[in-house]
Each structure stands twice: as structure tokens, then as C-alpha cells.
Design an enzyme around this catalytic site. Structure first.
Site, mmCIF file in Angstrom:
data_model
loop_
_atom_site.group_PDB
_atom_site.id
_atom_site.type_symbol
_atom_site.label_atom_id
_atom_site.label_comp_id
_atom_site.label_asym_id
_atom_site.label_seq_id
_atom_site.Cartn_x
_atom_site.Cartn_y
_atom_site.Cartn_z
ATOM 1 N N VAL A 84 22.803 1.219 2.297
ATOM 2 C CA VAL A 84 21.358 1.394 2.421
ATOM 3 C C VAL A 84 20.787 1.554 1.023
ATOM 4 O O VAL A 84 21.503 1.929 0.085
ATOM 5 C CB VAL A 84 20.990 2.610 3.306
ATOM 6 C CG1 VAL A 84 21.369 2.356 4.751
ATOM 7 C CG2 VAL A 84 21.643 3.882 2.792
ATOM 8 N N GLU A 85 19.510 1.290 0.881
ATOM 9 C CA GLU A 85 18.911 1.187 -0.449
ATOM 10 C C GLU A 85 18.912 2.498 -1.229
ATOM 11 O O GLU A 85 18.737 2.493 -2.443
ATOM 12 C CB GLU A 85 17.474 0.679 -0.333
ATOM 13 C CG GLU A 85 16.533 1.630 0.371
ATOM 14 C CD GLU A 85 15.119 1.069 0.461
ATOM 15 O OE1 GLU A 85 14.205 1.704 -0.075
ATOM 16 O OE2 GLU A 85 14.939 0.008 1.075
ATOM 17 N N CYS A 86 19.128 3.629 -0.552
ATOM 18 C CA CYS A 86 19.068 4.930 -1.232
ATOM 19 C C CYS A 86 20.160 5.107 -2.273
ATOM 20 O O CYS A 86 20.044 5.967 -3.154
ATOM 21 C CB CYS A 86 19.165 6.056 -0.205
ATOM 22 S SG CYS A 86 18.049 5.889 1.194
#
Length: 285
Positions: A84-86
Site C-alpha cells: 500500500v502507498e503508505c
């Protein structure tokens, strides 16, 4: 007694602290609960059928994060590198209010470094949400009338991956459906149609995707569409759905229909696991 840290600074919106999210411990993946049967699970399951073993998969927030639960339920999570982009890489990304973390992550890197990877084209398949979809395959998730939500990392992810699967219901605002007997029946349409002649804000360009050679699917609870040279094309319809009433009348433009229009897999609409492990693994041979 609950400490101030646990009370006021939870690890996620739901969890005070879980070492499996920080990388301190590992938990059995079968302890990750499966999704309850719903329109969200239908879309996550159909998107999961596009998975390829050994691929890097980015999951967006909302319906897309359910693909992680489906992958675990089908025994596919160990065959993929989900992120995920985090900044979380590997493991099983969490869903709902725990989104942004992952159970048993393999790495956690600064978010700017994660975007370097995204911009560099590391992602093979991305599953992202769609709020509006038009006849040109454009998607809007960022602006609706005067309301500006912003794009977040959507553009970075969508511009640089090889295959895209957008997920979202065909109507919104009061949509009700019954899932039974290997199919779905729409019992009440939402107040607003999401498939419009032209999106209010172009967060993703279908025409640019064609130029770049990206494969693009649009998965809803009742049908699957594909971006083709001739335009947005209906390629699958759910069992139990009426083509005219439930699809064509819910689209505010002339829709292309594939000559080989087929039914969505009935396993998607049943409560038991689909059993797609061998089929997915065969894609990598």
C-alpha cells in the site's frame, strides 16, 4: 489500566497495538478474518481473479483493500507481494479502518521512498476505487461538484502500473442487493448513477492508458467492463441480473457490448471460498 498512549494514540482507528502490524511478531495468516458476503466482497473477489503469482500488487483504500482478505482466504497471499502507498511492503494489507498497515509485513519504508517505487513502475497490478466512470474509460475519485477530495497517490499508482482493476458499484446512495443462489438481484437502485457521459474530474485517463498499453478492467457488483479501442465495453454480467433494466438503463451513454458477453463466475456469489488457487497459479506457468 489503559495508558494515555493507548487511549489517545492508537496504532490504527480500531487497534490500540498489535505487534503483527509492526513487524515484531508474526501471526498465522488464517487468523485474518474473511470478509462477510456483500457487494464489496463480490467486487474484491472478481478483482482477485486477475492476480498473477509472483506479481507486485498495489491495493487502494476502500473496496480494493478487500482483495487482501480474499487472497488470504484463497491461499494466494504467499504467492504475491502486496503493498500500500503508505510504505508497507509484503504481508497481508489490512482493510477498513486498519488500512495502511499489514499483518506480517516484510518491510516498512518511508512513504516518499514507496512513491519512488510506484513512480518507477514496480507495480504489476493495481486495484483502485472508482467513484465516476465515463464512456471513454476515464475515472474520477477526486472532485464532485464543489467538493474536492483530492487524488492522493491514485495518479502515481494508476499512471505507472501494467494492469489496472477499478472497483465500485454502478449506483450509489441507497443501493440494495440480494446475493443468493450463485447470483445477485438488485432490489433497490442507488439514487445516483456512477456511469456518466463525462466524468466531472479526470483523475485517470482511459485514452492515455490505451496509448501506454495498459490493460484496464472496471469491476462492479453486477458487471465487468473493459477499456477497448472502440470504447468502454461490457464483457461480463452477473447471474440474476437483467441486462436492460439493471445495466443498460443505469448507464447514461451508449454502451458497447462484447460479442462474447459471458456470465461472471458463479463462485464469486457463493459463501464458501472460490477455490481459485490452482487457476491463479497456472497463470504463472
Amino acid at each position: 489500566q489503559t495508558s494515555d498512549v493507548e487511549k489517545f494514540h492508537k496504532q490504527t482507528y480500531n487497534i490500540s497495538y498489535n505487534g503483527a502490524l509492526s513487524g515484531e511478531i508474526k501471526i498465522p495468516v488464517d487468523s485474518v478474518p474473511p470478509l462477510e458476503m456483500s457487494v464489496r466482497k463480490i467486487m474484491a473477489r472478481r478483482a482477485a481473479m486477475e492476480l498473477v503469482p509472483g506479481s507486485v500488487v498495489d491495493l487502494g483504500m476502500g473496496v480494493p483493500d478487500g482483495v487482501s482478505n480474499v487472497a488470504v482466504e484463497e491461499g494466494l497471499d504467499s504467492e504475491l507481494m502486496m503493498l500500500v502507498e503508505c510504505g508497507v511492503i509484503g504481508g497481508s494489507p489490512c482493510s477498513g479502518f486498519d488500512f495502511g498497515c499489514a499483518y506480517n509485513p516484510e518491510a516498512m519504508i518511508p512513504q516518499p521512498a514507496q512513491f519512488d517505487l510506484l513512480d518507477g513502475g514496480i507495480v504489476d497490478l493495481a486495484v483502485l476505487s472508482m467513484a465516476e466512470l465515463d464512456q471513454y474509460g476515464n475515472v474520477n475519485v477526486s472532485k464532485f461538484g464543489p467538493r474536492i477530495y483530492g487524488a492522493g497517490g491514485f495518479i502515481n499508482i494508476a499512471q505507472n502500473c501494467k494492469t489496472l482493476v477499478f472497483v465500485g458499484t454502478m449506483t450509489t446512495g441507497g443501493l440494495k442487493a440480494e446475493i443468493r443462489d450463485g447470483g445477485i438481484q438488485i432490489t433497490q437502485e442507488g439514487r445516483s448513477k456512477k456511469m456518466v457521459p463525462l466524468v466531472g474530474h479526470k483523475t485517470f485517463s482511459g485514452q492515455q492508458a490505451q496509448k501506454m498499453g495498459q490493460k484496464v478492467l472496471y469491476v462492479t457488483e453486477r458487471a465487468v467492463f473493459e477499456m477497448r479501442e472502440e470504447g468502454l465495453t461490457l464483457i461480463e454480467i452477473a447471474p440474476g441480473v437483467d441486462l436492460d433494466r439493471d445495466i443498460l438503463k443505469q448507464v447514461d451513454f451508449t454502451l458497447n457490448i462484447a460479442e462474447d458477453l459471458r456470465l461472471m463466475d458463479q463462485r464469486i456469489f457463493r459463501t464458501e471460498p472460490m477455490g481459485i488457487y490452482d487457476e491463479i497459479m497456472a497463470k504463472g506457468e
